[in-house]
Scaffold this active site. Structure first.
Site, PDB file in Angstrom:
ATOM      1  N   LYS A  98       0.845  -1.198   0.000  1.00 13.20           N
ATOM      2  CA  LYS A  98       0.000   0.000   0.000  1.00 13.20           C
ATOM      3  C   LYS A  98       0.880   1.249   0.000  1.00 13.20           C
ATOM      4  O   LYS A  98       2.016   1.196   0.466  1.00 13.20           O
ATOM      5  CB  LYS A  98      -0.856   0.022   1.285  1.00 13.20           C
ATOM      6  CG  LYS A  98      -1.998  -0.952   1.283  1.00 13.20           C
ATOM      7  CD  LYS A  98      -2.835  -0.782   2.544  1.00 13.20           C
ATOM      8  CE  LYS A  98      -3.950  -1.808   2.613  1.00 13.20           C
ATOM      9  NZ  LYS A  98      -4.938  -1.691   1.532  1.00 13.20           N
TER      10      LYS A  98
ATOM     11  N   ARG B  45     -10.107 -11.583   1.987  1.00 12.28           N
ATOM     12  CA  ARG B  45     -10.899 -12.696   1.430  1.00 12.28           C
ATOM     13  C   ARG B  45     -10.145 -14.018   1.524  1.00 12.28           C
ATOM     14  O   ARG B  45     -10.748 -15.077   1.570  1.00 12.28           O
ATOM     15  CB  ARG B  45     -11.308 -12.368  -0.009  1.00 12.28           C
ATOM     16  CG  ARG B  45     -10.168 -12.089  -0.933  1.00 12.28           C
ATOM     17  CD  ARG B  45     -10.579 -11.303  -2.173  1.00 12.28           C
ATOM     18  NE  ARG B  45     -10.807  -9.881  -1.902  1.00 12.28           N
ATOM     19  CZ  ARG B  45     -11.206  -8.995  -2.804  1.00 12.28           C
ATOM     20  NH1 ARG B  45     -11.415  -9.370  -4.054  1.00 12.28           N
ATOM     21  NH2 ARG B  45     -11.408  -7.739  -2.470  1.00 12.28           N
TER      22      ARG B  45
HETATM   23  N1  BES Z   1      -8.137  -3.700   4.281  1.00 13.81           N
HETATM   24  C1  BES Z   1      -8.251  -3.337   2.919  1.00 13.81           C
HETATM   25  C2  BES Z   1      -9.535  -2.569   2.610  1.00 13.81           C
HETATM   26  C3  BES Z   1      -9.607  -1.159   3.087  1.00 13.81           C
HETATM   27  C4  BES Z   1      -9.080  -0.139   2.317  1.00 13.81           C
HETATM   28  C5  BES Z   1     -10.257  -0.853   4.254  1.00 13.81           C
HETATM   29  C6  BES Z   1      -9.195   1.168   2.742  1.00 13.81           C
HETATM   30  C7  BES Z   1     -10.374   0.449   4.667  1.00 13.81           C
HETATM   31  C8  BES Z   1      -9.829   1.458   3.919  1.00 13.81           C
HETATM   32  C9  BES Z   1      -8.234  -4.577   2.039  1.00 13.81           C
HETATM   33  O1  BES Z   1      -7.454  -5.614   2.498  1.00 13.81           O
HETATM   34  C10 BES Z   1      -7.701  -4.165   0.719  1.00 13.81           C
HETATM   35  O2  BES Z   1      -6.556  -3.810   0.667  1.00 13.81           O
HETATM   36  N2  BES Z   1      -8.536  -4.207  -0.296  1.00 13.81           N
HETATM   37  C11 BES Z   1      -8.156  -3.820  -1.603  1.00 13.81           C
HETATM   38  C12 BES Z   1      -8.749  -4.805  -2.569  1.00 13.81           C
HETATM   39  C13 BES Z   1      -8.201  -4.682  -3.965  1.00 13.81           C
HETATM   40  C14 BES Z   1      -6.756  -5.068  -4.007  1.00 13.81           C
HETATM   41  C15 BES Z   1      -9.026  -5.569  -4.884  1.00 13.81           C
HETATM   42  C16 BES Z   1      -8.685  -2.411  -1.887  1.00 13.81           C
HETATM   43  O3  BES Z   1      -9.799  -2.097  -1.446  1.00 13.81           O
HETATM   44  O4  BES Z   1      -7.975  -1.637  -2.498  1.00 13.81           O
HETATM   45 MN    MN Z   2      -5.440  -5.408   1.905  1.00 13.02          MN
END
Ligand code: BES
Ligand code: MN
Ligand code: ZN
Length: 493
Positions: free
Chosen positions: A271, A347
């Protein structure tokens, strides 16, 4: 904080802060020592007339109450349970700001009139408890326990609805369960690791609640290759936590699954740095599950079904042994998964939890809560979570619990074509669709999970937008919200 409730005349109120809650247009009732101040405020046109509007008054002469807060509940016909919760939250916040050690909230006869006593009591008890919550950080400067120790509801002798007193105390317990979940959510990743989360869950065991946690060796024996794949990039070992509430004569079993990423850096699909600290909150789904068991333990929630809380918990870090985009792993039900994006890790830990729960407990229904996608923030913002399921009746029950509890939900669709989009060339499934370009990321996450629940009625709640909130309001003071605890209590209690 102690929360009590009694009925009695206003002039008998002895407290640091007496909060008189009244509806717009009503002349607030105050004890004799405040009548002069009220009159002066009225002459000056300073009686609040908007929802949550307030004005502080001081007594003239001897008074049992140090100060009085006029708090306007807005229009009588708009006053619902959510507004009552918020008003009680505002009262608690004012009490803290004034460094009061005690507070009495007095709803006027017109506030009480025609209202169900249980609903009114629950709302006020919850609102006071949640509103008084402050995270106590481990800090020399900031660790100042809240001064407010006693809060009570003082009901008018005339017109106090039935059942109010018991409901205030149950509401306070529900609020305490929410605060417990908030505490877990607010803890940074180093202070709340998967093993520490398991230790917290263990403390909830006792009576009709049993605890069990699988370590990585035991998960390997059960072939949980998806959660182990996430965890392999971190030195902190993962856990699969189970809390089993068995009331004895249950007809149904319900599994409640919560995503427990104690920190999500994204893994190799790292990230961006800005805001990454917020990924401490990536275990808020699991906090809601533990919060439910806190409510069961305190007696605030008494499910008639057997409830299995399931919490897969791990870190997601880009260590040298981390999974790489393109890696193929196998979940415990044999499904193979191509990991195209290591940041879609929720997931992966959930699919092992869902498949294992389904096989082991043969539940009549499953609900999961997860901070799964940033996309849900774009779709629904920070006040409403997404609900996606495979069984209309169960989804409707969840939506109704969302409405009654104040943890609001909105349903998103799940069609066969969404499920088809998750198929991979290199494995049975892939863990992402095409990302931003395709859109609908919240549905993709649910579509992936749907493969692991089969025909079992299931509803997935994506709480990524609602689990924490930058803005303080009513019964939130910023940080983790404890979203889901009250919803689960209403759904299962
Ligand atoms: N924990 C995150 C989701 C999230 C993002 C929660 C921002 C709260 C604020 C999750 O694990 C994630 O990183 N999801 C990705 C999925 C994508 C790679 C398909 C996302 O939402 O960018
Ligand atoms: Mn994630
Ligand atoms: Zn995550």
């Amino acid at each position: 904080m102690r929360i009590s409730s009694k009925t009695g005349a206003l002039k008998t109120a002895r407290t640091d802060l007496l909060v008189c809650l009244f509806v717009k247009g009503e002349t607030p009732q105050v004890p004799p020592a405040f009548e002069a101040a009220l009159k002066a405020a009225k002459t000056a046109g300073d009686i609040p007339a908007k929802f949550q509007g307030s004005r502080l008054l001081y007594p003239s002469g001897r008074s049992m109450s140090k100060r009085l807060l006029l708090l306007c509940a807005g229009e009588s016909k708009k006053l619902d349970n959510e507004r009552l919760r918020r008003l009680a939250g505002v009262a608690a916040n004012k009490g803290i700001a004034l460094k009061a050690t005690s507070l009495l909230l007095h709803p006027s006869e017109r506030v009480c009139k025609g209202r169900d006593g249980t609903q009114l009591g629950l709302a006020l008890g919850e609102g006071l408890q949640m509103g008084a919550y402050r995270y106590q950080p481990p800090s020399k400067e900031k660790a100042k326990p809240v001064s407010l120790r006693d809060a009570g509801v003082l009901c008018p002798e005339k017109g106090a609805p039935k059942g109010l007193t018991a409901a205030v105390s149950r509401g306070a317990k529900r609020g305490a369960a929410v605060c417990f979940a908030r505490d877990l959510g607010n803890k940074p990743g180093n202070l709340l690791t998967p093993r520490k989360l398991a230790a917290e869950a263990k403390k909830l065991a006792g009576g009709k609640i049993r605890f069990k946690a699988l370590d990585e060796k035991q998960m390997a024996e059960k072939k949980m290759g998806a959660i182990l794949a996430v965890s392999q990039g971190s030195r902190e070992p993962a856990r699969m936590i189970f809390l089993d509430y068995n009331p004895g004569n249950a007809k149904k079993t319900i599994c409640v699954v919560g995503k427990g990423l104690t920190f999500d850096a994204g893994g190799i699909s790292l990230k961006p740095g800005a805001g990454m600290w917020d990924m401490r909150y990536d275990m808020c789904g699991s906090a809601a599950v533990l919060g439910l068991f806190h409510a069961i333990k305190s007696g605030a929630c008494k499910p008639k079904h057997r409830i299995i809380g399931v919490v897969p918990t791990s870190e997601n870090l880009p260590g040298g042994e981390a999974i790489k985009p393109g890696d193929v792993v196998r979940a415990c039900d044999g499904t193979t998964i191509e990991i195209q994006n290591t940041d879609a890790e929720g997931r992966l830990i959930l699919c092992d939890a869902l498949a294992y729960s389904k096989k082991t407990y043969k539940p009549d229904a499953i609900v999961d809560l997860a901070t799964l996608t940033g996309a849900v923030i774009i779709a629904l913002g920070h006040e409403i979570a997404a609900a996606i399921g495979n069984d209309d009746k169960w989804v409707q029950e969840a939506l109704a619990a969302g409405e009654s509890s104040g943890d609001s939900l909105w349903q998103l669709p799940l069609r066969d074509f969404h499920r088809d989009q998750m198929k991979s060339k290199f494995a049975d499934l892939k863990n992402i669709n095409q990302g931003r370009a395709e859109g609908g990321g919240t549905i993709s996450g649910a579509a992936f999970l749907s493969y692991f629940v089969g025909d079992t009625p299931w509803v997935h709640l994506d709480i990524a937008g609602t689990a924490w909130n930058q803005k303080a309001k009513g019964y939130y003071s910023g940080g983790a919200t404890g979203f889901g605890v009250r919803l689960l209590a209403d759904l299962l209690g």
